[in-house]
Motif scaffolding. Sequence first.
Motif, short mmCIF file in Angstrom:
data_model
loop_
_atom_site.label_atom_id
_atom_site.label_comp_id
_atom_site.label_asym_id
_atom_site.label_seq_id
_atom_site.Cartn_x
_atom_site.Cartn_y
_atom_site.Cartn_z
N CYS A 22 0.88 -1.18 0.00
CA CYS A 22 0.00 0.00 0.00
C CYS A 22 0.91 1.22 0.00
O CYS A 22 1.62 1.47 0.99
CB CYS A 22 -0.91 0.00 1.21
N THR A 23 0.87 1.95 -1.09
CA THR A 23 1.72 3.14 -1.21
C THR A 23 0.86 4.38 -1.02
O THR A 23 -0.25 4.47 -1.55
CB THR A 23 2.38 3.17 -2.59
N THR A 24 1.39 5.33 -0.25
CA THR A 24 0.63 6.53 0.07
C THR A 24 1.20 7.74 -0.65
O THR A 24 2.37 7.75 -1.03
CB THR A 24 0.64 6.81 1.57
N SER A 25 0.34 8.75 -0.78
CA SER A 25 0.76 9.97 -1.47
C SER A 25 1.31 11.00 -0.51
O SER A 25 1.90 11.99 -0.93
CB SER A 25 -0.44 10.58 -2.21
N ARG A 27 3.54 13.03 2.17
CA ARG A 27 4.97 13.18 2.48
C ARG A 27 5.22 13.04 3.98
O ARG A 27 6.36 13.05 4.42
CB ARG A 27 5.47 14.54 1.99
N THR A 28 4.12 12.94 4.72
CA THR A 28 4.25 12.75 6.17
C THR A 28 3.85 11.34 6.56
O THR A 28 3.24 11.11 7.61
CB THR A 28 3.39 13.78 6.92
N PHE A 29 4.18 10.38 5.73
CA PHE A 29 3.84 8.97 5.96
C PHE A 29 4.28 8.52 7.34
O PHE A 29 3.59 7.74 8.00
CB PHE A 29 4.50 8.11 4.88
N GLY A 30 5.40 9.03 7.77
CA GLY A 30 5.96 8.61 9.05
C GLY A 30 5.12 8.98 10.25
O GLY A 30 5.36 8.48 11.35
N SER A 31 4.11 9.82 10.07
CA SER A 31 3.25 10.20 11.19
C SER A 31 1.91 9.49 11.16
O SER A 31 1.05 9.78 12.00
CB SER A 31 3.03 11.71 11.18
N TYR A 32 1.72 8.56 10.23
CA TYR A 32 0.43 7.90 10.08
C TYR A 32 0.45 6.48 10.63
O TYR A 32 1.37 5.70 10.34
CB TYR A 32 0.01 7.84 8.60
N ARG A 33 -0.56 6.16 11.39
CA ARG A 33 -0.87 4.78 11.76
C ARG A 33 -1.49 4.12 10.53
O ARG A 33 -2.35 4.71 9.86
CB ARG A 33 -1.83 4.78 12.94
N MET A 34 -1.07 2.91 10.23
CA MET A 34 -1.54 2.20 9.05
C MET A 34 -2.21 0.89 9.43
O MET A 34 -1.78 0.22 10.37
CB MET A 34 -0.37 1.90 8.11
N GLY A 35 -3.23 0.53 8.67
CA GLY A 35 -3.94 -0.71 8.95
C GLY A 35 -4.36 -1.44 7.69
O GLY A 35 -4.42 -0.84 6.59
N TRP A 36 -4.62 -2.71 7.85
CA TRP A 36 -5.19 -3.54 6.78
C TRP A 36 -6.51 -4.12 7.28
O TRP A 36 -6.58 -4.63 8.41
CB TRP A 36 -4.25 -4.67 6.39
N PHE A 37 -7.49 -4.07 6.40
CA PHE A 37 -8.79 -4.65 6.67
C PHE A 37 -9.16 -5.51 5.47
O PHE A 37 -8.56 -5.39 4.39
CB PHE A 37 -9.85 -3.55 6.86
N ARG A 38 -10.15 -6.37 5.63
CA ARG A 38 -10.61 -7.15 4.50
C ARG A 38 -12.12 -7.33 4.56
O ARG A 38 -12.72 -7.27 5.63
CB ARG A 38 -9.91 -8.51 4.44
N GLN A 39 -12.68 -7.56 3.38
CA GLN A 39 -14.13 -7.78 3.28
C GLN A 39 -14.39 -8.93 2.33
O GLN A 39 -14.08 -8.84 1.14
CB GLN A 39 -14.81 -6.51 2.78
N ALA A 40 -14.95 -9.99 2.88
CA ALA A 40 -15.32 -11.15 2.09
C ALA A 40 -16.70 -10.92 1.50
O ALA A 40 -17.48 -10.11 2.02
CB ALA A 40 -15.30 -12.40 2.96
N PRO A 41 -17.03 -11.64 0.42
CA PRO A 41 -18.35 -11.46 -0.21
C PRO A 41 -19.49 -11.69 0.79
O PRO A 41 -19.51 -12.69 1.49
CB PRO A 41 -18.35 -12.53 -1.31
N GLY A 42 -20.39 -10.73 0.85
CA GLY A 42 -21.54 -10.85 1.72
C GLY A 42 -21.27 -10.63 3.19
O GLY A 42 -22.16 -10.83 4.02
N THR A 75 11.01 4.99 3.65
CA THR A 75 11.71 5.52 2.48
C THR A 75 10.87 5.39 1.21
O THR A 75 11.11 6.07 0.23
CB THR A 75 13.05 4.82 2.27
N LYS A 76 9.88 4.48 1.28
CA LYS A 76 9.03 4.25 0.12
C LYS A 76 7.57 4.65 0.36
O LYS A 76 6.72 4.43 -0.51
CB LYS A 76 9.09 2.77 -0.29
N ASN A 77 7.29 5.20 1.55
CA ASN A 77 5.91 5.57 1.89
C ASN A 77 4.96 4.40 1.68
O ASN A 77 3.85 4.57 1.17
CB ASN A 77 5.45 6.78 1.07
N THR A 78 5.38 3.23 2.09
CA THR A 78 4.64 2.01 1.79
C THR A 78 4.50 1.15 3.03
O THR A 78 5.44 1.03 3.83
CB THR A 78 5.36 1.22 0.68
#
Length: 128
Positions: A22-25, A27-42, A75-78
């Motif tokens: 997940c790449t972000t736009s 420039r302050t990526f270092g100050s963001y909490r990041m998460g992953w979520f998922r959604q199955a069909p239905g 370094t990659k905002n990812t």
Amino acid sequence: QVQLVESGGGLVQAGGSLRLSCTTSTRTFGSYRMGWFRQAPGKERVFIAAISWNGGSTYYADSVKGRFTISRDGTKNTVYLQMNSLKPDDTAVYYCAADPRLVTTAQAMGVMSRYNYWGQGTQVTVSS
């Protein structure tokens, strides 16, 4: 406005591995909490994994603990989600999320409403 772009999804056999990115736009990526979520069909969108702004804390859903690993590269905002030992039940659209607000507990990192920015999602399909 922060833009998030997920990649790395696809079709994999049970027991296989995938790495989502997940790449972000911002420039302050270092100050963001990041998460992953998922959604199955239905089904509702659910929390998978999160990482604090500095990478010092991670939090996982019980369903993926020990199989998935979240990490970030400033370094990659990812942010990455390494998924091993995949199961058919892992089939879903996976979403990346970001938020700059601090939370005081690990559990709060997994709350969907604590994320303001979302990607469009990437499909992961695990065949049996």
